[in-house]
Scaffold this active site. Structure first.
Site, PDB file in Angstrom:
ATOM      1  N   TRP A  44       0.905  -1.293  -0.044  1.00 14.92           N
ATOM      2  CA  TRP A  44      -0.097   0.024  -0.288  1.00 14.92           C
ATOM      3  C   TRP A  44       0.946   1.276   0.016  1.00 14.92           C
ATOM      4  CZ3 TRP A  44      -0.344  -3.863   3.630  1.00 14.92           C
ATOM      5  CH2 TRP A  44       0.279  -3.735   4.730  1.00 14.92           C
ATOM      6  N   GLU A  57      -5.458   1.286   4.963  1.00 13.75           N
ATOM      7  CA  GLU A  57      -5.681   2.182   6.248  1.00 13.75           C
ATOM      8  C   GLU A  57      -6.644   1.582   7.287  1.00 13.75           C
ATOM      9  OE1 GLU A  57      -3.517   4.347   7.593  1.00 13.75           O
ATOM     10  OE2 GLU A  57      -2.310   4.395   5.943  1.00 13.75           O
ATOM     11  N   THR A  63      -4.458  -2.974  13.921  1.00 10.54           N
ATOM     12  CA  THR A  63      -4.012  -4.147  13.417  1.00 10.54           C
ATOM     13  C   THR A  63      -2.527  -4.166  13.283  1.00 10.54           C
ATOM     14  OG1 THR A  63      -6.166  -4.682  12.622  1.00 10.54           O
ATOM     15  CG2 THR A  63      -4.425  -5.946  11.815  1.00 10.54           C
ATOM     16  N   LEU A 100     -10.352 -10.532  12.394  1.00  7.13           N
ATOM     17  CA  LEU A 100      -9.453  -9.172  12.440  1.00  7.13           C
ATOM     18  C   LEU A 100     -10.121  -8.363  13.478  1.00  7.13           C
ATOM     19  CD1 LEU A 100      -7.205  -8.036  10.776  1.00  7.13           C
ATOM     20  CD2 LEU A 100      -8.803  -6.999   9.312  1.00  7.13           C
ATOM     21  N   GLY A 101     -11.318  -8.741  14.037  1.00  6.12           N
ATOM     22  CA  GLY A 101     -11.732  -7.914  15.246  1.00  6.12           C
ATOM     23  C   GLY A 101     -12.103  -6.451  14.788  1.00  6.12           C
ATOM     24  N   TYR A 147      -7.060  11.099  11.277  1.00  3.23           N
ATOM     25  CA  TYR A 147      -5.703  10.302  11.076  1.00  3.23           C
ATOM     26  C   TYR A 147      -5.692   9.775   9.580  1.00  3.23           C
ATOM     27  CZ  TYR A 147      -2.614   6.670   9.757  1.00  3.23           C
ATOM     28  OH  TYR A 147      -2.026   5.743   9.169  1.00  3.23           O
ATOM     29  N   ASP A 165      -0.492   9.016  13.849  1.00  4.96           N
ATOM     30  CA  ASP A 165      -0.833   8.030  14.433  1.00  4.96           C
ATOM     31  C   ASP A 165      -0.034   7.693  15.646  1.00  4.96           C
ATOM     32  OD1 ASP A 165       1.542   7.140  13.673  1.00  4.96           O
ATOM     33  OD2 ASP A 165       1.109   5.293  12.654  1.00  4.96           O
ATOM     34  N   CYS A 219      12.275   4.741  16.637  1.00  7.61           N
ATOM     35  CA  CYS A 219      11.783   5.292  17.907  1.00  7.61           C
ATOM     36  C   CYS A 219      10.658   4.679  18.386  1.00  7.61           C
ATOM     37  CB  CYS A 219      11.618   6.596  17.622  1.00  7.61           C
ATOM     38  SG  CYS A 219      11.279   7.779  19.010  1.00  7.61           S
ATOM     39  N   CYS A 227      18.513   5.181  20.640  1.00  7.84           N
ATOM     40  CA  CYS A 227      18.896   6.595  20.586  1.00  7.84           C
ATOM     41  C   CYS A 227      20.328   6.950  20.194  1.00  7.84           C
ATOM     42  CB  CYS A 227      18.555   7.175  21.942  1.00  7.84           C
ATOM     43  SG  CYS A 227      17.060   7.356  22.362  1.00  7.84           S
TER      44      CYS A 227
HETATM   45  S1  SF4 Z   1      16.861   9.987  19.933  1.00  9.19           S
HETATM   46 FE1  SF4 Z   1      15.849   8.438  20.699  1.00  9.19          FE
HETATM   47  S2  SF4 Z   1      13.745   9.145  21.618  1.00  9.19           S
HETATM   48 FE2  SF4 Z   1      14.913  10.945  20.200  1.00  9.19          FE
HETATM   49  S3  SF4 Z   1      14.099  10.389  18.298  1.00  9.19           S
HETATM   50 FE3  SF4 Z   1      15.963   9.319  18.201  1.00  9.19          FE
HETATM   51  S4  SF4 Z   1      15.254   7.437  18.866  1.00  9.19           S
HETATM   52 FE4  SF4 Z   1      13.586   8.657  19.636  1.00  9.19          FE
END
Ligand code: SF4
Length: 357
Positions: A44, A57, A63, A100-101, A147, A165, A219, A227
């Protein structure tokens, strides 16, 4: 850290436009570079067909991608155009959605397809329906929220709308170190104003895809050492302040309601009884064995968790010579069960029935 300080400035309304543009473009280039290298190839995201994007979507709401993929492929192959979906019976759509609920999504999908087709003015010269092309028209479809409308508008038409999202809320909360709950009215307003500032208005398709994918893959809720290897860590206030893992904040969850179901499985060896759920409750219009609801001291071997309810279930097999006449039920042959849209809990019960009926 230095980038972050300047980033804060560029997000403030008093900052200079040129500084804003410079740091925005640096931020985008880091994010897009990461996206080009790391994104998953998803069907998609490889199309600009608004109908297919809309299907994906709706399927992907609540899901996981791995589970949604199978349903998406089935839907586009069985109903490749919106006209095909509109012409299907609701029961067929529910049957294809089985497992799928959140079945209201399937009912809304079907209803929306019929609305699009009923709008006879929107046809190409060859008679094909035109999918709605503005944010407002897409947002007006049943089952489409803020969204989803943003996602379809940007992915299909590159319109400058954000698609915020859960992944995006997380990334934004951490980048800007926002400890306001994102799922309150006040929090939503705050986050939306921030994402409007972040949005790459000329490349909304790419921006939304990249930031969502970044939240899904890098993230992530549990950060581990992500990080350290993050391409945008110099822009991240949560990282600089050591608060990233605590974000985002959500409002306290409502109490979960417990319910106790007993399924009554009648069998004469060849037939059984099923009934359709008609109440405006969970699993509206799905089929199950006749069910009574009360808590007893017995053991309930099945537990099924929904968003605000925890269901405890058991079943009783009633072997009979002649099928009883119970209002609201259907007598069907055992092998016909597959023709009906059943809740996941009912499917789990059926899985354990072998040799007992
Ligand atoms: S530094 Fe860490 S918390 Fe900040 S955007 Fe990057 S992965 Fe996310």
């Amino acid at each position: 850290m230095i980038f972050f300080v300047i980033l804060c400035r560029f997000l403030s309304f008093t900052s200079q436009n040129s500084a804003k543009l410079m740091f925005k473009s640096l931020f985008y280039s880091k994010l897009y570079e990461w996206y080009e290298t790391n994104h998953r190839v998803l069907p998609w995201r490889e199309t600009e067909d608004a109908y297919a994007i809309w299907l994906s979507e709706i399927i992907l709401q609540q899901t996981r991608v791995a589970q949604g993929m199978e349903y998406y492929m089935r839907f586009v192959s069985r109903w490749p155009k919106v006209e095909d979906l509109a012409a299907a019976e609701e029961a067929e759509v529910l049957r294809e959605w089985q497992g799928l609920g959140y079945y209201s999504r399937a009912r809304n999908l079907h209803k929306a397809a019929q609305m699009i087709v009923a709008n006879g003015e929107r046809r190409k010269a060859n008679g094909e329906c035109i999918f709605p092309q503005t944010f407002e028209e897409i947002r007006a479809l049943p089952g489409v929220g803020e969204y989803t409308a943003g996602a379809i508008s940007s992915f299909a038409y590159n319109l400058p709308y954000p698609a915020v999202d859960g992944n995006v809320y997380r990334v934004i909360a951490r980048l800007l170190d926002i400890d306001e709950a994102f799922d309150t009215t006040k929090g939503k307003k705050l986050f939306h104003s921030k994402i409007e500032e972040f949005l790459d208005r000329d490349n909304a398709r790419l921006f939304n895809s990249a930031i969502m994918e970044f939240g899904a893959l890098h993230c992530t809720p549990v950060l581990g050492d992500h990080c350290e290897s993050c391409p945008i860590k110099d822009f991240c206030a949560g990282y600089a302040h050591g608060t990233a893992e605590l974000l985002p904040v959500r409002k306290p969850r409502p109490k979960v309601r417990d319910r106790w179901f007993t399924y009554h499985i009648y069998t004469d060896g060849a037939h059984t009884l099923i009934q359709r759920r008609e109440a405006k409750d969970i699993w509206y219009h799905l089929y199950e064995f006749p069910c009574t609801e009360e808590q007893t001291d017995d053991t309930y071997p099945f537990t099924h968790v929904l968003s605000h309810q925890k269901l405890h279930a058991r079943y009783m097999v009633h072997k009979v010579q002649k099928m009883p006449e119970i209002p609201g039920t259907l007598v069907i042959r055992w092998e016909e069960l597959n023709d009906y849209a059943l809740s996941r809990l009912t499917l789990r019960v059926i899985d354990t029935l072998q040799h007992k009926v």
